[in-house]
Design a protein around this motif. Structure first.
Motif, PDB file in Angstrom:
ATOM      1  N   LEU A 298       0.817  -1.214   0.000  1.00  0.00           N
ATOM      2  CA  LEU A 298       0.000   0.000   0.000  1.00  0.00           C
ATOM      3  C   LEU A 298       0.847   1.258   0.000  1.00  0.00           C
ATOM      4  O   LEU A 298       0.353   2.331  -0.352  1.00  0.00           O
ATOM      5  N   GLY A 299       2.120   1.142   0.376  1.00  0.00           N
ATOM      6  CA  GLY A 299       2.992   2.317   0.447  1.00  0.00           C
ATOM      7  C   GLY A 299       3.115   3.036  -0.877  1.00  0.00           C
ATOM      8  O   GLY A 299       3.074   4.269  -0.945  1.00  0.00           O
ATOM      9  N   VAL A 300       3.258   2.291  -1.965  1.00  0.00           N
ATOM     10  CA  VAL A 300       3.415   2.890  -3.291  1.00  0.00           C
ATOM     11  C   VAL A 300       2.180   3.707  -3.648  1.00  0.00           C
ATOM     12  O   VAL A 300       2.282   4.846  -4.126  1.00  0.00           O
ATOM     13  N   THR A 301       1.008   3.135  -3.399  1.00  0.00           N
ATOM     14  CA  THR A 301      -0.243   3.843  -3.691  1.00  0.00           C
ATOM     15  C   THR A 301      -0.372   5.109  -2.858  1.00  0.00           C
ATOM     16  O   THR A 301      -0.728   6.182  -3.378  1.00  0.00           O
ATOM     17  N   LEU A 302      -0.075   5.029  -1.567  1.00  0.00           N
ATOM     18  CA  LEU A 302      -0.205   6.190  -0.690  1.00  0.00           C
ATOM     19  C   LEU A 302       0.781   7.290  -1.058  1.00  0.00           C
ATOM     20  O   LEU A 302       0.446   8.479  -1.011  1.00  0.00           O
ATOM     21  N   VAL A 303       2.008   6.908  -1.435  1.00  0.00           N
ATOM     22  CA  VAL A 303       3.005   7.897  -1.832  1.00  0.00           C
ATOM     23  C   VAL A 303       2.573   8.604  -3.119  1.00  0.00           C
ATOM     24  O   VAL A 303       2.656   9.843  -3.231  1.00  0.00           O
ATOM     25  N   LEU A 304       2.110   7.841  -4.097  1.00  0.00           N
ATOM     26  CA  LEU A 304       1.705   8.427  -5.377  1.00  0.00           C
ATOM     27  C   LEU A 304       0.458   9.295  -5.246  1.00  0.00           C
ATOM     28  O   LEU A 304       0.280  10.251  -6.000  1.00  0.00           O
ATOM     29  N   LYS A 305      -0.403   8.975  -4.288  1.00  0.00           N
ATOM     30  CA  LYS A 305      -1.615   9.769  -4.079  1.00  0.00           C
ATOM     31  C   LYS A 305      -1.368  10.965  -3.169  1.00  0.00           C
ATOM     32  O   LYS A 305      -2.304  11.669  -2.796  1.00  0.00           O
TER      33      LYS A 305
ATOM     34  N   TYR B 288      -6.181  -5.194  -7.807  1.00  0.00           N
ATOM     35  CA  TYR B 288      -4.966  -4.505  -8.255  1.00  0.00           C
ATOM     36  C   TYR B 288      -5.250  -3.459  -9.336  1.00  0.00           C
ATOM     37  O   TYR B 288      -4.793  -2.315  -9.256  1.00  0.00           O
ATOM     38  N   HIS B 289      -6.004  -3.832 -10.365  1.00  0.00           N
ATOM     39  CA  HIS B 289      -6.250  -2.924 -11.489  1.00  0.00           C
ATOM     40  C   HIS B 289      -7.091  -1.719 -11.056  1.00  0.00           C
ATOM     41  O   HIS B 289      -6.867  -0.601 -11.547  1.00  0.00           O
ATOM     42  N   LYS B 290      -8.035  -1.935 -10.155  1.00  0.00           N
ATOM     43  CA  LYS B 290      -8.850  -0.820  -9.658  1.00  0.00           C
ATOM     44  C   LYS B 290      -7.999   0.132  -8.817  1.00  0.00           C
ATOM     45  O   LYS B 290      -8.129   1.355  -8.921  1.00  0.00           O
ATOM     46  N   ILE B 291      -7.141  -0.444  -7.970  1.00  0.00           N
ATOM     47  CA  ILE B 291      -6.250   0.388  -7.151  1.00  0.00           C
ATOM     48  C   ILE B 291      -5.297   1.179  -8.039  1.00  0.00           C
ATOM     49  O   ILE B 291      -5.009   2.356  -7.798  1.00  0.00           O
ATOM     50  N   PHE B 292      -4.811   0.530  -9.100  1.00  0.00           N
ATOM     51  CA  PHE B 292      -3.935   1.196 -10.072  1.00  0.00           C
ATOM     52  C   PHE B 292      -4.644   2.391 -10.697  1.00  0.00           C
ATOM     53  O   PHE B 292      -4.084   3.495 -10.800  1.00  0.00           O
ATOM     54  N   ALA B 293      -5.908   2.190 -11.115  1.00  0.00           N
ATOM     55  CA  ALA B 293      -6.669   3.259 -11.754  1.00  0.00           C
ATOM     56  C   ALA B 293      -6.919   4.415 -10.792  1.00  0.00           C
ATOM     57  O   ALA B 293      -6.750   5.591 -11.152  1.00  0.00           O
ATOM     58  N   VAL B 294      -7.287   4.092  -9.557  1.00  0.00           N
ATOM     59  CA  VAL B 294      -7.566   5.132  -8.560  1.00  0.00           C
ATOM     60  C   VAL B 294      -6.293   5.892  -8.190  1.00  0.00           C
ATOM     61  O   VAL B 294      -6.322   7.093  -7.915  1.00  0.00           O
ATOM     62  N   THR B 295      -5.175   5.193  -8.217  1.00  0.00           N
ATOM     63  CA  THR B 295      -3.902   5.812  -7.833  1.00  0.00           C
ATOM     64  C   THR B 295      -3.456   6.860  -8.847  1.00  0.00           C
ATOM     65  O   THR B 295      -3.049   7.965  -8.479  1.00  0.00           O
ATOM     66  N   PHE B 296      -3.529   6.529 -10.135  1.00  0.00           N
ATOM     67  CA  PHE B 296      -2.931   7.395 -11.152  1.00  0.00           C
ATOM     68  C   PHE B 296      -3.873   8.472 -11.675  1.00  0.00           C
ATOM     69  O   PHE B 296      -3.437   9.588 -11.957  1.00  0.00           O
ATOM     70  N   ASP B 297      -5.144   8.158 -11.860  1.00  0.00           N
ATOM     71  CA  ASP B 297      -6.066   9.168 -12.388  1.00  0.00           C
ATOM     72  C   ASP B 297      -7.459   8.871 -11.858  1.00  0.00           C
ATOM     73  O   ASP B 297      -8.261   8.203 -12.496  1.00  0.00           O
ATOM     74  N   GLU B 298      -7.726   9.402 -10.678  1.00  0.00           N
ATOM     75  CA  GLU B 298      -8.989   9.112 -10.009  1.00  0.00           C
ATOM     76  C   GLU B 298     -10.175   9.681 -10.787  1.00  0.00           C
ATOM     77  O   GLU B 298     -11.229   9.052 -10.875  1.00  0.00           O
ATOM     78  N   ASN B 299     -10.022  10.870 -11.363  1.00  0.00           N
ATOM     79  CA  ASN B 299     -11.116  11.492 -12.111  1.00  0.00           C
ATOM     80  C   ASN B 299     -11.479  10.678 -13.359  1.00  0.00           C
ATOM     81  O   ASN B 299     -12.651  10.483 -13.670  1.00  0.00           O
ATOM     82  N   PHE B 300     -10.448  10.196 -14.060  1.00  0.00           N
ATOM     83  CA  PHE B 300     -10.704   9.377 -15.250  1.00  0.00           C
ATOM     84  C   PHE B 300     -11.353   8.057 -14.867  1.00  0.00           C
ATOM     85  O   PHE B 300     -12.262   7.572 -15.547  1.00  0.00           O
TER      86      PHE B 300
END
Length: 281
Positions: free
Chosen positions: A34-41, A163-175
């Motif tokens: 989860l660290g990668v996601t939290l850092v990127l967000k 994983y794919h949903k977390i990836f999408a939310v991490t990089f471009d939540e609006n999209f």
């Protein structure tokens, strides 16, 4: 060198060493995912806020003489993770302000309660153990180890499945929201899993050092790789190795477990930064 090997062989005869390694490695693995996601967000310090909430909840549990603090601390921390997420989305209180507000408030209330309603003779020792970790990682029971194994397995499975949903939310939540992804649900999932990991990690590194387990492996991996999946895998490997060597060094040198693991994480960050600079050239 032979003396170190003999000492390790001696310690590995005892179950408490294996228990500490298993729990430490599992917590480090879950934190790194989860660290990668939290850092990127830009939400790295949610770990700080929730760890202080867990400290406050633990103080209340101690005052009320609960036999099992986990049954009280875990739900309170999860609820605060949900509230923190909702408050952070408010236009009046932004995410960083919400984290600071909850973090400082919970830390102050927890320390106040431990002083006013003290149940032990050594308040300073209890507070220090809660903030910086204690030796309880070396006195784990088989039940506690199995609890950690089960919870860690659930965390890993949830991360892999979504994983794919977390990836999408991490990089471009609006999209992601525009394409029909229920971003609120997955943000909530991230917050709840983070809260669970933090409660598990309190005995390992203490409430003040938990963010290090989340942040350092992710930042170290980002120095070497750019692709999300590669960063996730590298972060997990680095985190597990740092936890393993940190616990071994702590046992051999008699140093605090949590601080030693964080020190190894810091060393790994500097090494990966140098390697990253060399690779760029």
């Amino acid at each position: 060198m032979s003396g170190i090997i003999e000492k390790l062989t001696f310690y590995f005869q005892y179950p408490f060493v294996w228990y500490a390694l298993i729990v430490g490695i599992l917590i480090a693995l879950c934190s790194s995912l989860l660290g990668v996601t939290l850092v990127l967000k830009r939400f790295s310090f949610i770990g700080d806020g929730l760890s202080h909430v867990a400290f406050g909840a633990m103080a209340i549990a101690s005052v009320l003489n609960f036999s099992n603090n986990m049954l009280f601390v875990m739900p309170v921390t999860v609820i605060c993770a949900v509230l923190l997420l909702r408050t952070g989305q408010s236009t009046k209180i932004k995410g960083d302000a919400a984290i600071a507000m909850i973090s400082v408030g919970a830390l102050a209330v927890g320390y106040l309660l431990m002083n006013v309603f003290s149940t032990g003779a050594n308040i300073s020792g209890d507070v220090c153990s809660s903030l910086f970790g204690s030796t309880s990682i070396l006195t784990l029971t088989r039940t506690e180890v199995w609890l950690c194994v089960v919870v860690s397995a659930i965390v890993v499975i949830l991360f892999v499945v979504f994983y794919h949903k977390i990836f999408a939310v991490t990089f471009d939540e609006n999209f992601a929201k525009a394409t029909g992804t229920k971003t609120d649900v997955y943000n909530l999932l991230i917050a709840v899993i983070t809260a669970v990991i933090i409660v598990l990690a309190m005995n390992l590194v203490g409430s003040l050092l938990i963010s290090a387990l989340i942040i350092f492996p992710a930042l170290s991996a980002m120095r070497l790789y750019k692709r999300f999946r590669a960063v996730i895998i590298c972060s997990a490997i680095l985190s597990v190795l740092c936890a393993f060597f940190g616990i071994i060094i702590s046992i051999l040198g008699g140093t605090p477990v949590g601080s030693t693991i964080v020190a190894v994480d810091i060393a790994a960050f500097f090494v990966t930064s140098i390697i990253g600079k060399i690779l760029e050239r």
